[in-house]
Design a protein around this motif. Structure first.
Motif, PDB file in Angstrom:
ATOM      1  N   GLN A 176       0.809  -1.212   0.000  1.00 31.44           N
ATOM      2  CA  GLN A 176       0.000   0.000   0.000  1.00 31.44           C
ATOM      3  C   GLN A 176       0.848   1.271   0.000  1.00 31.44           C
ATOM      4  O   GLN A 176       0.285   2.379  -0.024  1.00 31.44           O
ATOM      5  CB  GLN A 176      -0.914  -0.007   1.232  1.00 31.44           C
ATOM      6  N   TRP A 177       2.173   1.108   0.025  1.00 29.57           N
ATOM      7  CA  TRP A 177       3.063   2.261   0.149  1.00 29.57           C
ATOM      8  C   TRP A 177       4.176   2.200  -0.895  1.00 29.57           C
ATOM      9  O   TRP A 177       4.591   1.121  -1.307  1.00 29.57           O
ATOM     10  CB  TRP A 177       3.693   2.296   1.547  1.00 29.57           C
ATOM     11  N   PRO A 178       4.675   3.363  -1.340  1.00 26.36           N
ATOM     12  CA  PRO A 178       5.800   3.360  -2.288  1.00 26.36           C
ATOM     13  C   PRO A 178       7.058   2.769  -1.644  1.00 26.36           C
ATOM     14  O   PRO A 178       7.218   2.791  -0.414  1.00 26.36           O
ATOM     15  CB  PRO A 178       5.991   4.838  -2.630  1.00 26.36           C
ATOM     16  N   ARG A 179       7.958   2.274  -2.466  1.00 29.38           N
ATOM     17  CA  ARG A 179       9.136   1.579  -1.964  1.00 29.38           C
ATOM     18  C   ARG A 179      10.004   2.449  -1.067  1.00 29.38           C
ATOM     19  O   ARG A 179      10.652   1.949  -0.148  1.00 29.38           O
ATOM     20  CB  ARG A 179       9.973   1.040  -3.135  1.00 29.38           C
ATOM     21  N   GLU A 180      10.033   3.764  -1.313  1.00 30.03           N
ATOM     22  CA  GLU A 180      10.888   4.606  -0.474  1.00 30.03           C
ATOM     23  C   GLU A 180      10.431   4.622   0.981  1.00 30.03           C
ATOM     24  O   GLU A 180      11.218   4.944   1.886  1.00 30.03           O
ATOM     25  CB  GLU A 180      10.962   6.034  -1.022  1.00 30.03           C
ATOM     26  N   VAL A 181       9.171   4.273   1.229  1.00 33.00           N
ATOM     27  CA  VAL A 181       8.683   4.212   2.608  1.00 33.00           C
ATOM     28  C   VAL A 181       9.202   2.957   3.317  1.00 33.00           C
ATOM     29  O   VAL A 181       9.349   2.947   4.543  1.00 33.00           O
ATOM     30  CB  VAL A 181       7.138   4.249   2.620  1.00 33.00           C
ATOM     31  N   TRP A 182       9.513   1.905   2.557  1.00 36.40           N
ATOM     32  CA  TRP A 182       9.909   0.639   3.164  1.00 36.40           C
ATOM     33  C   TRP A 182      11.149   0.772   4.038  1.00 36.40           C
ATOM     34  O   TRP A 182      11.221   0.194   5.127  1.00 36.40           O
ATOM     35  CB  TRP A 182      10.136  -0.426   2.099  1.00 36.40           C
ATOM     36  N   GLN A 183      12.135   1.501   3.538  1.00 36.81           N
ATOM     37  CA  GLN A 183      13.370   1.666   4.310  1.00 36.81           C
ATOM     38  C   GLN A 183      13.080   2.386   5.627  1.00 36.81           C
ATOM     39  O   GLN A 183      13.642   2.043   6.674  1.00 36.81           O
ATOM     40  CB  GLN A 183      14.399   2.453   3.497  1.00 36.81           C
ATOM     41  N   ASP A 184      12.208   3.373   5.572  1.00 42.22           N
ATOM     42  CA  ASP A 184      11.827   4.079   6.790  1.00 42.22           C
ATOM     43  C   ASP A 184      11.089   3.141   7.735  1.00 42.22           C
ATOM     44  O   ASP A 184      11.286   3.178   8.961  1.00 42.22           O
ATOM     45  CB  ASP A 184      10.950   5.280   6.432  1.00 42.22           C
ATOM     46  N   ASP A 185      10.263   2.271   7.170  1.00 39.50           N
ATOM     47  CA  ASP A 185       9.515   1.321   7.985  1.00 39.50           C
ATOM     48  C   ASP A 185      10.446   0.416   8.788  1.00 39.50           C
ATOM     49  O   ASP A 185      10.289   0.270  10.004  1.00 39.50           O
ATOM     50  CB  ASP A 185       8.597   0.457   7.113  1.00 39.50           C
ATOM     51  N   VAL A 186      11.410  -0.206   8.130  1.00 41.62           N
ATOM     52  CA  VAL A 186      12.258  -1.162   8.853  1.00 41.62           C
ATOM     53  C   VAL A 186      13.150  -0.444   9.868  1.00 41.62           C
ATOM     54  O   VAL A 186      13.467  -1.002  10.926  1.00 41.62           O
ATOM     55  CB  VAL A 186      13.079  -2.029   7.878  1.00 41.62           C
ATOM     56  N   ARG A 187      13.545   0.810   9.552  1.00 36.29           N
ATOM     57  CA  ARG A 187      14.327   1.579  10.529  1.00 36.29           C
ATOM     58  C   ARG A 187      13.495   1.842  11.779  1.00 36.29           C
ATOM     59  O   ARG A 187      13.963   1.678  12.920  1.00 36.29           O
ATOM     60  CB  ARG A 187      14.772   2.899   9.898  1.00 36.29           C
ATOM     61  N   LEU A 188      12.226   2.224  11.578  1.00 40.85           N
ATOM     62  CA  LEU A 188      11.354   2.494  12.708  1.00 40.85           C
ATOM     63  C   LEU A 188      10.993   1.208  13.461  1.00 40.85           C
ATOM     64  O   LEU A 188      10.831   1.229  14.685  1.00 40.85           O
ATOM     65  CB  LEU A 188      10.091   3.209  12.242  1.00 40.85           C
ATOM     66  N   MET A 189      10.848   0.104  12.737  1.00 40.98           N
ATOM     67  CA  MET A 189      10.588  -1.169  13.412  1.00 40.98           C
ATOM     68  C   MET A 189      11.724  -1.508  14.373  1.00 40.98           C
ATOM     69  O   MET A 189      11.486  -1.954  15.508  1.00 40.98           O
ATOM     70  CB  MET A 189      10.403  -2.293  12.384  1.00 40.98           C
ATOM     71  N   ARG A 190      12.935  -1.289  13.926  1.00 44.55           N
ATOM     72  CA  ARG A 190      14.073  -1.561  14.801  1.00 44.55           C
ATOM     73  C   ARG A 190      14.036  -0.627  16.013  1.00 44.55           C
ATOM     74  O   ARG A 190      14.290  -1.058  17.145  1.00 44.55           O
ATOM     75  CB  ARG A 190      15.382  -1.395  14.027  1.00 44.55           C
TER      76      ARG A 190
END
Length: 669
Positions: free
Chosen positions: A24-38
């Motif tokens: 549901q999100w553009p790929r550039e959001v993915w990197q931010d997601d995993v950083r925030l998950m950590r």
């Protein structure tokens, strides 16, 4: 098949995360997601739940690259994957090609595309396509080291719990034929001579179609059973497809809450490796903390002989599907999460990771809210992640055994909730929750279990509104009193047998002999009508004309047409006892009777705490942990010594639990 006793828990320590929808999100959001998950301490996410169209954009053409990429990215950042078959969300190309798979309601109106779980559980067409995508997914990722759990569909029945289409009708007839073998047996079970509804062929049977119809109670109940079984059969078919290619455990998320449930989850539990639940509090419920505990205690009742269960979904703050969707107050998210953990969950997951900016649930709260990281929700998400990491040592421990059981049965709830009754304003869960709440207020632990579960370990078994009960289960309940335990039976229990036929000879039919008391007539109360018992308790909704030839009268009706007649009775049975409560007590009345039972049976709370503070203990082989959840506006002190895990501080002989917060003490033995 993967056994619940042999697989490793999907995460090290307690599980933390939620539904993740990267498609549901553009790929550039993915990197931010995993950083925030950590940053938040997330160690598992549920992936792919609504992604069928992204995985299979056209019939038979799969696109796996994006899924390969996100699974690898999650693994790189130490996040395990609970990989879902995406069958909760059939793609538009499938709905356009086969609109006949859409569910049909009781008035024979077909559901339009766009809603949740838009498929008929009996549809062989949908089953074919669902198994095709489940098989393809399992073949590709079945051995992937990042996939630690499989997740079949999503909240099965939460949009397609009952389908009344012709395909479902035919499947229902086959189900009935397998159950009864002959129409003579069917007619006998349902009592079809009433209104002349005798069947001479199974082909004549239809589902209870049409809203507001007065249908045969046996027909109504069996259609509920059939519907649950059809959804279970679908789950098992997808599970079997996965297990061709994977040894990773398989689950699906239940929706056990205040009940009655869409399907019979206790009977489903043996088919899932990790028993998982979704739970959302109701903002308008004045007792929402107790309701949360009630649902968690039902989950623990389902899993008493199993590994700990898992909270698969709850909300960080507000939802979108209630009339008014209240936000959670500061600290409430942690209290909700840790209450589930205290009562047996080995984790706390949410719907969903990132709050959506589009779609039907765009205002549903998420772990990453619309406001981003500069927000109350995000700060509390990070704090909760740290708290769950601090509790790693409790993973795999069990909640201490309860001495009290409240019986709650979905089949009884279906029979109670459908069809014409002497009062049609009663709600099945009200009585179980009233008694649960009375013990919750005293921090006396209660298991909420179906009547076919083992009862030997309980000193007190409460039987509220167990409208339907078999002879076998009634005998098991009576055996509790015969061995020296106490049984408390509430009104409208034991009224019908497993075919939904009234037990004759007086009410409550299945328990008359046990109670030494019975009634010959119901006296439902009108909407605003109340009565007073001679002890001062106020009652409402229900009363009965009770005779008690073998039981002592504890309280009598002090007003109304039954004035002077027994309202509450107690029969001594050796060292045991059987109580009958023939009316709906108010909160104070239930509290007074509970206090007497607590004293008579020496039922000790996990700790001496005031009302509004929960105390629950989990136990391991070498340690025990006392959970203290403070829902009040005042700081409280509780007797306990050891190490408080959330702060790391040594405490004793008392621990302070600040207002609105939680403390968890590894106790000194």
């Amino acid at each position: 098949m993967t056994s619940s006793s042999t697989f490793a828990w999907p995460t090290r320590g307690l599980s933390y995360g939620g539904d993740y929808n990267p498609e549901q999100w553009p790929r550039e959001v993915w990197q931010d997601d995993v950083r925030l998950m950590r940053e938040a301490g997330v160690n598992i996410v549920s992936l792919g739940i609504f992604a069928w169209a992204a995985m299979e954009p056209e019939s038979g053409r799969y696109e796996w690259e994006w899924l390969d990429e996100i699974i690898a990215l999650l693994a790189e950042h130490g996040v395990a994957v609970d990989l879902a078959t995406p069958t909760a969300a059939p793609p538009q190309w499938l709905l356009a090609k086969h609109p006949e798979i859409l569910p049909v309601d009781a008035d024979l109106r077909q559901q339009w595309p766009g809603a949740r779980l838009g498929w008929c559980p009996s549809s062989p067409v949908f089953r074919e396509y669902a198994l095709r995508i489940a098989t393809a997914l399992a073949e590709r990722y079945g051995a992937h080291p990042a996939v630690r759990l499989w997740h079949v569909s999503n909240e099965l029945g939460g949009g397609n719990g009952r389908c009344y289409c012709d395909v479902s009708a035919q499947a229902f007839r086959h189900w009935l034929e397998a159950r009864y073998e002959t129409t003579d047996r069917l007619n006998e079970a349902w009592g079809t001579p009433f209104w002349g509804h005798l069947y001479s062929s199974f082909e004549q049977v239809l589902p209870p179609r049409g809203s507001g119809g007065a249908y045969n109670p046996g027909l109504e109940l069996d259609f509920q059973r059939f519907s649950s079984d059809e959804l279970l059969a679908h789950y098992q078919a997808e599970k079997a497809a996965i297990e061709q290619y994977s040894d990773v455990p398989v689950t699906t998320n239940f929706m056990v809450n205040r009940g009655p449930d869409v399907v019979d989850y206790p009977r489903w539990a043996e088919h899932v490796a990790v028993v998982a639940n979704d739970h959302y509090t109701i903002g308008a419920d004045p007792f929402r903390e107790e309701e949360l505990a009630f649902a968690a205690d039902r989950m623990r009742g389902v899993t008493r002989e199993r590994e700990p269960w898992l909270l698969m979904e709850h909300s960080t703050s507000g939802v979108v599907w209630q009339p008014r969707n209240r936000a959670k107050s500061p600290g409430e998210m942690a209290r909700n999460s840790l209450t589930h953990v205290a009562r047996g969950s080995d984790g706390a997951l949410f719907f969903q990771w990132r709050a959506s900016d589009a779609g039907a649930e765009q205002f549903h709260s998420g772990m990453v809210p619309h406001a981003g990281t500069d927000s109350k929700v995000w700060r509390e998400v990070v704090e909760l992640g740290a708290a769950l990491r601090a509790l790693e040592e409790i993973q795999g421990s069990r909640v201490e055994p309860a001495r009290v059981a409240v019986l709650f049965e979905d089949e009884a709830a279906w029979a109670f909730s459908r069809g014409m009754k002497p009062s049609n304003h009663l709600t099945y869960a009200d009585q179980p929750r009233l008694w649960h709440r009375a013990f919750w207020n005293r921090s006396v632990l209660v298991d909420v279990i179906p009547p076919w579960k083992e009862l030997d370990g309980y000193d007190l078994v409460i039987v509220p509104n167990l409208y339907l009960v078999s002879d076998e289960h009634a005998a098991r309940i009576a055996a509790v009193a015969e061995r020296g335990g106490t049984v408390l039976v509430g009104y409208l229990s034991g009224i019908v047998d497993e075919s939904n036929r009234v037990r004759l000879g007086g009410y409550p039919g299945a328990f008359r002999e046990l109670l030494g008391a019975s009634s010959d007539e119901f006296f439902p109360l009108l909407a605003d009508e109340t009565l007073v018992l001679d002890g001062g308790a106020t009652v409402s909704m229900w009363s009965e004309s009770v005779r008690s030839p073998e039981a002592s009268v504890i309280a009598r009706y002090g007003s109304g047409p039954l004035s002077g007649e027994p309202a509450i009775t107690r029969r001594a049975i050796g060292d045991g006892a059987a109580w009958y409560v023939s009316t709906l007590l108010d909160e104070d009345g239930a509290a007074l009777l509970t206090a007497r039972l607590v004293e008579e049976l020496s039922l000790e709370p996990a700790a001496d705490v005031p009302t509004g503070v929960e105390a629950v203990r989990r136990q391991g082989e070498d340690a025990s942990w006392l959970f203290l959840v403070n829902h009040t506006d005042d700081d409280v002190e509780v007797v306990s010594s050891g190490v408080e895990l959330l702060t790391g501080a040594a405490v004793g002989p008392r621990v302070t639990v600040p207002s609105g917060l939680v403390r968890i003490v590894r106790e000194v033995r």
